[in-house]
Design a protein around this motif. Sequence first.
Motif, short mmCIF file in Angstrom:
data_model
loop_
_atom_site.label_atom_id
_atom_site.label_comp_id
_atom_site.label_asym_id
_atom_site.label_seq_id
_atom_site.Cartn_x
_atom_site.Cartn_y
_atom_site.Cartn_z
N THR A 183 -3.26 1.05 0.18
CA THR A 183 -1.94 0.67 0.71
C THR A 183 -1.44 -0.65 0.14
N THR A 184 -2.32 -1.41 -0.50
CA THR A 184 -1.90 -2.70 -1.07
C THR A 184 -1.37 -2.55 -2.50
N ILE A 185 -1.53 -1.36 -3.08
CA ILE A 185 -1.04 -1.15 -4.45
C ILE A 185 0.45 -0.86 -4.42
N PRO A 186 1.28 -1.64 -5.12
CA PRO A 186 2.73 -1.42 -5.11
C PRO A 186 3.11 -0.05 -5.68
N GLU A 187 4.02 0.65 -5.01
CA GLU A 187 4.48 1.96 -5.47
C GLU A 187 5.23 1.86 -6.80
N ASP A 188 5.80 0.67 -7.08
CA ASP A 188 6.56 0.48 -8.32
C ASP A 188 5.70 0.76 -9.55
N LEU A 189 4.41 0.44 -9.46
CA LEU A 189 3.53 0.67 -10.60
C LEU A 189 3.42 2.15 -10.94
N TYR A 190 3.28 2.97 -9.89
CA TYR A 190 3.18 4.42 -10.10
C TYR A 190 4.51 4.99 -10.61
N GLU A 191 5.61 4.48 -10.08
CA GLU A 191 6.93 4.96 -10.52
C GLU A 191 7.17 4.62 -11.99
N THR A 208 -4.94 2.91 -10.27
CA THR A 208 -5.68 2.91 -9.00
C THR A 208 -7.03 2.21 -9.10
N MET A 211 -6.83 -1.65 -9.87
CA MET A 211 -6.27 -2.39 -8.73
C MET A 211 -7.21 -2.38 -7.52
#
Length: 293
Positions: A183-191, A208, A211
């Motif tokens: 939950t601490t990994i920003p979604e922006d990275l995946y996008e 993943t 991080m």
Amino acid sequence: MKLKSKKTKFYIFLFIVPALVIYLLFQIIPLIGAVYFSFIEWSGIAGSELKFVGFQNYANAFKNPDFILALKNMLKMVVFSVIFHTPIALLMAVAINTKCKGYRVFKALFFVPTVFPLTAVGLMWYFVFMPTGSFNALLKVIGLSDLVTPWLVNPASAMNVIVFVNIWAGVGYFMVILLAGLTTIPEDLYEAASIDGATKVQQFFKITVPMMKPTISMCILLDIIGSVKVFDLVFAMTGGGPNGLTNLPTTLMYNEAFKYSHYGLGSAIGIIILVICLGGTLISNKLMSSKEN
């Protein structure tokens, strides 16, 4: 301001005192007692003779083939736990983190084994793998009668079964820790990775895993310490049998101190377990910090 600061410190100290007293009574004093008795030959019976023997208990422990076997079993438990616990837990955490339909149910089901005491888990699996247990009954039903064996009595399978149960019981615990880390990994990275054409597998290994390194490192450290201290499973499932082949240092410590009245030897084994835990912690921290640098 100084008066207020002193008052604040006093109240902080007041709240800390109960925890310090409990820690002193149940951690520090027993540890000091264990160190003392590890240099003493004593039957554990009040009023019996206390004989100072120096490091003889430690020497006797390492001369004991049962203790050497217990150390090998412990190493096997640690290695297989580290190999399977964190990778499986990470995959489960990633799957649940996608928030697919019914993910809350799966999360609860995977975490359930962690809620039960290890003694209860050990007893449950004992009834599964006992000679007349449900696993052998299942093998007979599906036509695999040739594979039926007394799993917890057979020297070739007893320790392997305990290792398997330990892995099964711990996966849910590490899954929850890793799920919190995800939950601490920003979604922006995946996008951004998706826009660049990265597949889900590539995102897993390139985003993943890197991080999650601090969380994974913590899980491995907890796993090493937890595997070294396993007692309940072995005690409930085999009691160290057959013929001591599934003993771990913890169960051997218990047997020597309380079953055979070798309290000094049992204390020495307990201190060796403590040193192994500290050594494992320091080595794993050193390796992980060097990899990060």
